[in-house]
Design a protein around this motif. Structure first.
Motif, PDB file in Angstrom:
ATOM      1  N   VAL A  95       2.560   1.941  -3.329  1.00  0.00           N
ATOM      2  CA  VAL A  95       1.678   2.292  -4.445  1.00  0.00           C
ATOM      3  C   VAL A  95       1.155   3.719  -4.277  1.00  0.00           C
ATOM      4  N   ARG A  96       0.818   4.071  -3.042  1.00  0.00           N
ATOM      5  CA  ARG A  96       0.346   5.427  -2.799  1.00  0.00           C
ATOM      6  C   ARG A  96       1.416   6.453  -3.172  1.00  0.00           C
ATOM      7  N   ASP A 122       1.826   6.859  -6.827  1.00  0.00           N
ATOM      8  CA  ASP A 122       0.796   7.718  -7.411  1.00  0.00           C
ATOM      9  C   ASP A 122       1.154   9.194  -7.251  1.00  0.00           C
ATOM     10  N   ARG A 123       1.680   9.533  -6.078  1.00  0.00           N
ATOM     11  CA  ARG A 123       2.120  10.913  -5.829  1.00  0.00           C
ATOM     12  C   ARG A 123       3.219  11.302  -6.810  1.00  0.00           C
ATOM     13  N   GLU A 134      -4.610  -0.653 -11.857  1.00  0.00           N
ATOM     14  CA  GLU A 134      -5.932  -0.039 -11.753  1.00  0.00           C
ATOM     15  C   GLU A 134      -5.893   1.174 -10.823  1.00  0.00           C
ATOM     16  N   VAL A 135      -5.155   1.060  -9.722  1.00  0.00           N
ATOM     17  CA  VAL A 135      -5.050   2.179  -8.783  1.00  0.00           C
ATOM     18  C   VAL A 135      -4.307   3.350  -9.424  1.00  0.00           C
ATOM     19  N   LEU A 136      -3.245   3.058 -10.131  1.00  0.00           N
ATOM     20  CA  LEU A 136      -2.404   4.135 -10.669  1.00  0.00           C
ATOM     21  C   LEU A 136      -2.979   4.749 -11.947  1.00  0.00           C
ATOM     22  N   GLY A 137      -3.939   4.095 -12.558  1.00  0.00           N
ATOM     23  CA  GLY A 137      -4.581   4.677 -13.735  1.00  0.00           C
ATOM     24  C   GLY A 137      -3.894   4.298 -15.025  1.00  0.00           C
ATOM     25  N   MET A 155       0.777  -1.233   0.000  1.00  0.00           N
ATOM     26  CA  MET A 155       0.000   0.000   0.000  1.00  0.00           C
ATOM     27  C   MET A 155       0.813   1.290   0.000  1.00  0.00           C
TER      28      MET A 155
END
Lengths: 95, 270
Positions: free
Chosen positions: B153-154, B157-158, B196-199, B150
């Motif tokens: 991945v967060r 994304d930043r 999917e989370v990162l787009g 987690m």
């Protein structure tokens, strides 16, 4: 893993660690991207609680506020409030 | 001619996800393919790329010496002992990130381009502050390394958002340390979950399994990309081929855990 086995045997559906991680991540990432700090969301949530509380009987902990991303890329504030009925008070019409 | 040089920054946001290992191995795999590769350690004050390559005893000058005029770039560059077409520019160990500016880092990248390299990989420090800005300043492409976990991945994304702000759009993604068994048992995020989370602006460049051979080969100072038997080594070689524009299918990591493979391994490992 053993826990999920027991739960499955008992017929309980508990989200898997993988599903939990994905759902929580989608939540934080949307907040990070929207540039709306979670502290601001929390202040809004608390104020919503105060307003709703005047009229409805609610469990304050059960008021949920989060950001969701719409198809067109805009952010929507989505609140979920569980109400247990209308408050009996002067000025509030009875059901 | 120097416009054809690929300048790629390797970032992650979070520390400890394998940026330096990725830089060393992708660089080595590109060199094996005949590319002229320069690896630049932009983690000023926390030098580590030298260890991943086993070149720590060869350092005389570093990037700060070049920036401050005590050494010429050619003097500071260290040629790899195995691959003549691979060179490393070490970070300074006794200074910190404020010792260089983004402009100076950009200048060093320009000088590297003039040296005839075809690939320049920049190992970015963790974090989103000055060190990140310095490392991205001269780059035209970005690789984001993340773990299926987690916090990582967060932060990825930043970093993707910050890279876009620096003009580095559509970064390439490497998911590092995947454990297929845990994904199958629904205990770990899958590569698809991470994507999917990162787009979908992020293009998948590689999937590297969690592999003990990375630890043992790093301990020996021999990048795992050189090891024919290692699955992680193969994953890094695949990344290099994809960077070079080839369509390489993603390995079926699951297969490798099968009985037959373990059986085969008995005979192929030393």
């Amino acid at each position: 893993m053993s826990n999920s086995w027991i739960n499955r045997l008992l017929g309980r559906s508990v989200p898997t660690p993988r599903a939990c991680a994905k759902e929580r991540l989608l939540g934080v990432v949307i907040e990070d991207r929207s540039a709306i700090p979670s502290s601001v969301l929390e202040l809004v949530r608390l104020e919503i609680v105060e307003v709703v509380k005047k009229y409805l009987i609610i469990d304050e902990q059960a008021v949920d506020l989060k950001l969701e991303k719409d198809e067109d890329g805009t952010y929507a504030l989505v609140s979920h409030v569980v109400s247990r009925g209308v408050r009996k008070k002067e000025g509030i019409p009875a059901a | 001619m120097s416009d054809d040089v690929r300048v790629v920054v390797v970032t992650s946001g979070k520390g400890g996800v394998g940026k330096t290992t990725t830089t060393a191995n992708v660089g080595m795999a590109l060199a094996v393919q005949g590319q002229k590769v320069a690896l630049m350690d932009a983690d000023i004050g926390l030098r580590n790329l030298d260890l991943a390559l086993g070149l720590e005893n060869r350092i005389v000058y570093d990037v700060i010496d070049v920036v401050e005029g005590r050494a010429r770039l050619k003097q500071a560059l260290i040629r790899d002992k195995r691959m003549q077409n691979l060179a490393m520019l070490p970070a300074a160990q006794t200074r910190d990130k404020s010792a260089v500016t983004a402009g100076q880092m950009k200048q060093v990248v320009e000088e590297l381009k003039e040296e005839g390299f075809t690939f320049i990989l920049i190992d970015c420090p963790a974090g989103i502050e000055q060190g990140f800005k310095n490392a991205t300043a001269g780059a035209t492409e970005a690789i984001v390394v993340t773990n299926p976990e987690m916090a990582s991945v967060r932060d990825a994304d930043r970093i993707i958002g910050l890279l876009e702000a620096e003009g580095l759009r559509d970064p390439m993604l490497i998911v590092n340390r995947i454990r297929v068994k845990m994904v199958k048992s629904q205990d770990m995020l899958s590569v698809e979950d991470v994507q999917e989370v990162l787009g979908n602006s992020v293009k998948l460049l590689g999937v590297v399994p969690d592999d003990n051979s990375i630890i043992t080969s790093t301990n020996r100072g021999e990048p795992v990309a050189l090891s024919k038997e290692s699955v992680a080594g193969q994953a890094y070689r695949d990344v290099a081929m994809r960077l070079l524009g080839q369509q390489v299918p993603f390995m079926d990591l699951d297969e490798r855990n099968g009985f037959l493979d373990r059986f085969k391994k008995l005979f192929t490992s030393k």
